[in-house]
Design an enzyme around this catalytic site. Structure first.
Site, PDB file in Angstrom:
ATOM      1  N   LYS A   1      -4.203  56.706 -24.331  1.00 21.30           N
ATOM      2  CA  LYS A   1      -2.833  56.334 -24.455  1.00 21.30           C
ATOM      3  C   LYS A   1      -2.817  55.976 -25.848  1.00 21.30           C
ATOM      4  CE  LYS A   1      -1.523  55.073 -19.626  1.00 21.30           C
ATOM      5  NZ  LYS A   1      -1.069  54.356 -18.785  1.00 21.30           N
TER       6      LYS A   1
ATOM      7  N   TYR B   1       5.438  61.036 -15.642  1.00 17.97           N
ATOM      8  CA  TYR B   1       5.748  59.877 -14.596  1.00 17.97           C
ATOM      9  C   TYR B   1       6.890  59.924 -13.929  1.00 17.97           C
ATOM     10  CZ  TYR B   1       2.171  57.225 -17.450  1.00 17.97           C
ATOM     11  OH  TYR B   1       0.821  56.741 -18.014  1.00 17.97           O
TER      12      TYR B   1
ATOM     13  N   PHE C   1      10.878  49.367 -15.328  1.00 16.99           N
ATOM     14  CA  PHE C   1      10.116  49.601 -16.564  1.00 16.99           C
ATOM     15  C   PHE C   1       9.980  51.040 -17.055  1.00 16.99           C
ATOM     16  CE2 PHE C   1       6.784  49.781 -12.850  1.00 16.99           C
ATOM     17  CZ  PHE C   1       6.177  50.694 -13.113  1.00 16.99           C
TER      18      PHE C   1
ATOM     19  N   ARG D   1     -11.561  56.621 -11.674  1.00 18.32           N
ATOM     20  CA  ARG D   1     -10.858  55.656 -11.508  1.00 18.32           C
ATOM     21  C   ARG D   1     -11.554  54.237 -11.478  1.00 18.32           C
ATOM     22  NH1 ARG D   1      -4.781  55.920 -11.425  1.00 18.32           N
ATOM     23  NH2 ARG D   1      -4.903  54.147  -9.866  1.00 18.32           N
TER      24      ARG D   1
ATOM     25  N   THR E   1      -4.638  49.401 -12.156  1.00 13.09           N
ATOM     26  CA  THR E   1      -3.442  49.477 -13.080  1.00 13.09           C
ATOM     27  C   THR E   1      -3.231  48.266 -13.868  1.00 13.09           C
ATOM     28  OG1 THR E   1      -2.481  51.045 -11.162  1.00 13.09           O
ATOM     29  CG2 THR E   1      -0.972  50.309 -13.094  1.00 13.09           C
TER      30      THR E   1
ATOM     31  N   ARG F   1      -9.859  49.200 -18.312  1.00 11.33           N
ATOM     32  CA  ARG F   1      -8.570  48.493 -18.453  1.00 11.33           C
ATOM     33  C   ARG F   1      -8.840  47.166 -18.727  1.00 11.33           C
ATOM     34  NH1 ARG F   1      -5.228  52.005 -14.251  1.00 11.33           N
ATOM     35  NH2 ARG F   1      -4.387  53.763 -15.647  1.00 11.33           N
TER      36      ARG F   1
ATOM     37  N   ASN G   1      -2.349  49.825 -20.758  1.00 15.45           N
ATOM     38  CA  ASN G   1      -3.707  49.853 -19.914  1.00 15.45           C
ATOM     39  C   ASN G   1      -4.548  50.792 -20.522  1.00 15.45           C
ATOM     40  OD1 ASN G   1      -2.354  51.766 -18.863  1.00 15.45           O
ATOM     41  ND2 ASN G   1      -2.307  50.998 -16.653  1.00 15.45           N
TER      42      ASN G   1
ATOM     43  N   HIS H   1      -4.655  56.768 -19.023  1.00 11.42           N
ATOM     44  CA  HIS H   1      -4.414  57.262 -17.736  1.00 11.42           C
ATOM     45  C   HIS H   1      -5.695  58.276 -16.657  1.00 11.42           C
ATOM     46  CE1 HIS H   1      -1.936  59.376 -14.782  1.00 11.42           C
ATOM     47  NE2 HIS H   1      -2.476  60.545 -15.000  1.00 11.42           N
TER      48      HIS H   1
ATOM     49  N   GLU I   1      -0.819  67.263 -12.833  1.00 16.53           N
ATOM     50  CA  GLU I   1      -0.868  66.770 -14.270  1.00 16.53           C
ATOM     51  C   GLU I   1      -1.754  67.609 -15.050  1.00 16.53           C
ATOM     52  OE1 GLU I   1      -0.908  62.169 -12.697  1.00 16.53           O
ATOM     53  OE2 GLU I   1      -2.872  63.181 -13.726  1.00 16.53           O
TER      54      GLU I   1
HETATM   55  N1  UDP Z   1       2.836  50.547 -15.001  1.00 16.29           N
HETATM   56  C1  UDP Z   1       3.607  49.202 -15.692  1.00 16.29           C
HETATM   57  N2  UDP Z   1       3.977  48.381 -14.630  1.00 16.29           N
HETATM   58  C2  UDP Z   1       3.644  48.347 -13.413  1.00 16.29           C
HETATM   59  C3  UDP Z   1       3.171  49.655 -12.814  1.00 16.29           C
HETATM   60  C4  UDP Z   1       2.800  50.499 -13.637  1.00 16.29           C
HETATM   61  O1  UDP Z   1       3.834  49.155 -16.746  1.00 16.29           O
HETATM   62  O2  UDP Z   1       4.041  47.631 -12.346  1.00 16.29           O
HETATM   63  C5  UDP Z   1       2.829  51.718 -16.095  1.00 16.29           C
HETATM   64  C6  UDP Z   1       1.189  51.475 -16.294  1.00 16.29           C
HETATM   65  O3  UDP Z   1       1.009  51.881 -17.993  1.00 16.29           O
HETATM   66  C7  UDP Z   1       0.550  52.543 -15.554  1.00 16.29           C
HETATM   67  C8  UDP Z   1       1.370  53.524 -15.506  1.00 16.29           C
HETATM   68  O4  UDP Z   1       2.807  52.779 -15.294  1.00 16.29           O
HETATM   69  O5  UDP Z   1      -0.674  53.033 -15.860  1.00 16.29           O
HETATM   70  C9  UDP Z   1       1.631  54.578 -14.248  1.00 16.29           C
HETATM   71  O6  UDP Z   1       1.680  53.684 -13.163  1.00 16.29           O
HETATM   72  P1  UDP Z   1       0.926  53.927 -11.793  1.00 16.29           P
HETATM   73  O7  UDP Z   1       1.512  53.410 -10.817  1.00 16.29           O
HETATM   74  O8  UDP Z   1       0.834  55.420 -11.499  1.00 16.29           O
HETATM   75  O9  UDP Z   1      -0.778  53.561 -12.036  1.00 16.29           O
HETATM   76  P2  UDP Z   1      -1.892  54.334 -12.809  1.00 16.29           P
HETATM   77  O10 UDP Z   1      -2.220  55.550 -11.686  1.00 16.29           O
HETATM   78  O11 UDP Z   1      -1.864  54.676 -14.078  1.00 16.29           O
HETATM   79  O12 UDP Z   1      -2.785  53.084 -12.265  1.00 16.29           O
HETATM   80 MG    MG Z   2      -0.752  56.997 -11.697  1.00 10.29          MG
END
Ligand code: UDP
Ligand code: MG
Length: 166
Positions: free
Chosen positions: A11, A51, A59, A91, A97, A108, A122, A125, A136
């Site tokens: 990112k 997203y 957010f 992952r 996350t 992260r 974080n 992705h 994706e």
């Molecule tokens: N995100 C955030 N606050 C939250 C949840 C998600 O800022 O409470 C952001 C974060 O950058 C995250 C992205 O939104 O990586 C996508 O969210 P997701 O739940 O898909 O998490 P990921 O798959 O990236 O772990």
């Molecule tokens: Mg995700």
């Protein structure tokens, strides 16, 4: 174990903090293969489509600005990793996350932060499951940008303008 692929994005915060090398080195522990990579300027359309499952979240607008690079640099590095158990392996190394909850040795956990606006910056992705990975990868890459044909393709005869070097 199944052979899978996963979309990884470094990112804008990862790029601006010069973490690309560290992240790719750490990811090499998975022994997966990179089968596609490119630098992308993320449009609003691409950000919102990527997203789309979070569009109801409070957010969301901040998240779109973040991934478009409003706060760092208007670039992300998009990569496709391919190999056995790719989704889970990636992952695990990436971490959960929320950077404050992520294992300290995960990417992260090491490099992420939570902003005052409540966004998890974080750094990377990583696709969550095989269905999301397919969606994706097809969103970010055309078939001819990957060294393997990961999903079925079709030939279409279209007339389009393309840019060439002069
Ligand atoms: N995100 C955030 N606050 C939250 C949840 C998600 O800022 O409470 C952001 C974060 O950058 C995250 C992205 O939104 O990586 C996508 O969210 P997701 O739940 O898909 O998490 P990921 O798959 O990236 O772990
Ligand atoms: Mg995700």
């Amino acid at each position: 174990m199944a052979v899978e692929q996963s979309l990884i994005l470094i990112k804008p915060d990862g790029l601006v903090k010069s973490l690309t090398g560290n992240i790719i080195s750490k990811m090499s522990e998975t022994e997966l293969k990179i089968v596609g990579a490119k630098i992308v300027q993320v449009t609003k359309e691409l950000a919102e489509e990527h997203y789309h499952h979070l569009r109801e979240e409070k957010f969301f607008d901040e998240l779109i600005k973040y991934i478009m690079g409003e706060y760092h640099t208007k670039r992300v590095l998009a990569m496709v990793y391919h190999g056995e158990n790719a989704i889970k392996l990636v992952r695990k190394i990436v971490g959960v996350t929320d950077p404050e909850r992520a294992e300290p040795i995960s990417i992260r956990g090491k490099y992420g932060r939570v902003t005052r606006a409540g966004v998890f910056e974080n750094v990377v992705h990583a696709s969550e499951n095989t269905k999301e990975a397919e969606r994706e990868i097809k969103l970010w890459f055309r078939p001819d940008e990957l060294v393997y044909t990961l999903y079925p393709t079709e030939i279409k005869n279209v007339k389009i303008d393309k840019v060439f070097w002069k």
